[in-house]
Design a protein around this motif. Sequence first.
Motif, PDB file in Angstrom:
ATOM      1  N   VAL A  12       0.862  -1.185   0.000  1.00  0.00           N
ATOM      2  CA  VAL A  12       0.000   0.000   0.000  1.00  0.00           C
ATOM      3  C   VAL A  12       0.895   1.231   0.000  1.00  0.00           C
ATOM      4  N   LYS A  13       0.663   2.112  -0.956  1.00  0.00           N
ATOM      5  CA  LYS A  13       1.403   3.366  -1.036  1.00  0.00           C
ATOM      6  C   LYS A  13       0.404   4.505  -0.965  1.00  0.00           C
ATOM      7  N   THR A  14       0.587   5.390  -0.001  1.00  0.00           N
ATOM      8  CA  THR A  14      -0.335   6.499   0.219  1.00  0.00           C
ATOM      9  C   THR A  14       0.427   7.818   0.160  1.00  0.00           C
ATOM     10  N   ARG A  15      -0.160   8.765  -0.529  1.00  0.00           N
ATOM     11  CA  ARG A  15       0.408  10.109  -0.623  1.00  0.00           C
ATOM     12  C   ARG A  15      -0.713  11.122  -0.427  1.00  0.00           C
ATOM     13  N   ARG A  16      -0.338  12.328  -0.004  1.00  0.00           N
ATOM     14  CA  ARG A  16      -1.315  13.414   0.135  1.00  0.00           C
ATOM     15  C   ARG A  16      -1.418  14.243  -1.138  1.00  0.00           C
ATOM     16  N   SER A  17      -0.417  14.118  -2.021  1.00  0.00           N
ATOM     17  CA  SER A  17      -0.445  14.844  -3.289  1.00  0.00           C
ATOM     18  C   SER A  17       0.424  14.076  -4.287  1.00  0.00           C
ATOM     19  N   THR A  18       0.409  14.541  -5.517  1.00  0.00           N
ATOM     20  CA  THR A  18       1.253  13.932  -6.542  1.00  0.00           C
ATOM     21  C   THR A  18       2.509  14.770  -6.790  1.00  0.00           C
ATOM     22  N   ALA A  19       2.849  15.638  -5.858  1.00  0.00           N
ATOM     23  CA  ALA A  19       4.025  16.503  -6.013  1.00  0.00           C
ATOM     24  C   ALA A  19       5.301  15.689  -6.249  1.00  0.00           C
ATOM     25  N   TYR A  20       5.370  14.504  -5.659  1.00  0.00           N
ATOM     26  CA  TYR A  20       6.532  13.636  -5.848  1.00  0.00           C
ATOM     27  C   TYR A  20       6.172  12.421  -6.697  1.00  0.00           C
ATOM     28  N   GLY A  21       5.111  12.541  -7.500  1.00  0.00           N
ATOM     29  CA  GLY A  21       4.694  11.448  -8.371  1.00  0.00           C
ATOM     30  C   GLY A  21       3.509  10.687  -7.811  1.00  0.00           C
ATOM     31  N   ASP A  22       3.000   9.805  -8.629  1.00  0.00           N
ATOM     32  CA  ASP A  22       1.886   8.944  -8.244  1.00  0.00           C
ATOM     33  C   ASP A  22       2.353   7.980  -7.147  1.00  0.00           C
ATOM     34  N   ASP A  80       0.186  -7.335  -5.483  1.00  0.00           N
ATOM     35  CA  ASP A  80      -0.612  -6.197  -5.918  1.00  0.00           C
ATOM     36  C   ASP A  80      -0.104  -4.927  -5.251  1.00  0.00           C
ATOM     37  N   VAL A  81      -0.478  -3.803  -5.831  1.00  0.00           N
ATOM     38  CA  VAL A  81      -0.229  -2.498  -5.229  1.00  0.00           C
ATOM     39  C   VAL A  81      -1.558  -1.782  -5.129  1.00  0.00           C
ATOM     40  N   VAL A  82      -1.831  -1.209  -3.969  1.00  0.00           N
ATOM     41  CA  VAL A  82      -2.971  -0.307  -3.817  1.00  0.00           C
ATOM     42  C   VAL A  82      -2.391   1.078  -3.595  1.00  0.00           C
ATOM     43  N   ALA A  83      -2.673   1.962  -4.546  1.00  0.00           N
ATOM     44  CA  ALA A  83      -2.192   3.340  -4.494  1.00  0.00           C
ATOM     45  C   ALA A  83      -3.326   4.226  -4.001  1.00  0.00           C
ATOM     46  N   VAL A  84      -3.069   4.959  -2.930  1.00  0.00           N
ATOM     47  CA  VAL A  84      -4.089   5.811  -2.314  1.00  0.00           C
ATOM     48  C   VAL A  84      -3.603   7.250  -2.336  1.00  0.00           C
ATOM     49  N   LEU A  85      -4.423   8.109  -2.918  1.00  0.00           N
ATOM     50  CA  LEU A  85      -4.152   9.539  -2.900  1.00  0.00           C
ATOM     51  C   LEU A  85      -5.157  10.152  -1.936  1.00  0.00           C
ATOM     52  N   ALA A  86      -4.673  10.506  -0.743  1.00  0.00           N
ATOM     53  CA  ALA A  86      -5.528  11.024   0.332  1.00  0.00           C
ATOM     54  C   ALA A  86      -5.715  12.520   0.128  1.00  0.00           C
ATOM     55  N   ARG A  87      -6.856  12.895  -0.330  1.00  0.00           N
ATOM     56  CA  ARG A  87      -7.169  14.303  -0.601  1.00  0.00           C
ATOM     57  C   ARG A  87      -7.484  15.033   0.704  1.00  0.00           C
ATOM     58  N   THR A  88      -7.246  16.335   0.720  1.00  0.00           N
ATOM     59  CA  THR A  88      -7.581  17.118   1.911  1.00  0.00           C
ATOM     60  C   THR A  88      -9.087  17.285   2.039  1.00  0.00           C
ATOM     61  N   ALA A  89      -9.795  17.218   0.916  1.00  0.00           N
ATOM     62  CA  ALA A  89     -11.264  17.297   0.930  1.00  0.00           C
ATOM     63  C   ALA A  89     -11.820  16.216   0.012  1.00  0.00           C
ATOM     64  N   GLY A  90     -12.848  15.565   0.460  1.00  0.00           N
ATOM     65  CA  GLY A  90     -13.473  14.524  -0.356  1.00  0.00           C
ATOM     66  C   GLY A  90     -12.826  13.167  -0.157  1.00  0.00           C
ATOM     67  N   PRO A  91     -13.360  12.180  -0.852  1.00  0.00           N
ATOM     68  CA  PRO A  91     -12.852  10.809  -0.686  1.00  0.00           C
ATOM     69  C   PRO A  91     -11.476  10.622  -1.323  1.00  0.00           C
ATOM     70  N   ALA A  92     -10.793   9.636  -0.842  1.00  0.00           N
ATOM     71  CA  ALA A  92      -9.482   9.300  -1.385  1.00  0.00           C
ATOM     72  C   ALA A  92      -9.637   8.749  -2.799  1.00  0.00           C
ATOM     73  N   GLN A  93      -8.618   8.967  -3.602  1.00  0.00           N
ATOM     74  CA  GLN A  93      -8.558   8.363  -4.937  1.00  0.00           C
ATOM     75  C   GLN A  93      -7.764   7.071  -4.772  1.00  0.00           C
ATOM     76  N   VAL A  94      -8.351   5.943  -5.166  1.00  0.00           N
ATOM     77  CA  VAL A  94      -7.737   4.641  -4.924  1.00  0.00           C
ATOM     78  C   VAL A  94      -7.614   3.870  -6.238  1.00  0.00           C
TER      79      VAL A  94
END
Length: 120
Positions: free
Chosen positions: A55-65, A99-113
């Motif tokens: 599982v890889k989680t980021r708050r933004s894509t500033a450093y990539g997906d 498998d890889v689950v990539a999670v983009l944790a947004r500051t507002a709204g649901p996460a992009q998974v």
Amino acid sequence: MRAKDAVGAYGERVAVRLLADQGLEVLARNWRCAVGEIDVVALDRDRDEVVFVEVKTRRSTAYGDPAEAVTAVKLARLRRLAGQWLAAHDAHPARVRIDVVAVLARTAGPAQVRHLKAVG
């Protein structure tokens, strides 16, 4: 808990929920041995397949997906860890996948998974 750790824990909760919704049974979370750690180990009973999930989680894509953080070196380590887990649990499934689950944790709204199956 550090902010980075909280983001990671959130991503793992999101990933576990996604895997359960897909019908997988979570067997272990944060399994550790001398080689390293597996974020999630799950079982697909219909396919007799053990799934090892990074599982890889980021708050933004500033450093990539988030998925881009899973390099060839990381995949090689995951393969070794999968072998260690199977040996430690005397498990002999018909199939194994990583498998890889990539999670983009947004500051507002649901996460992009995104769930990337059989990456290595």
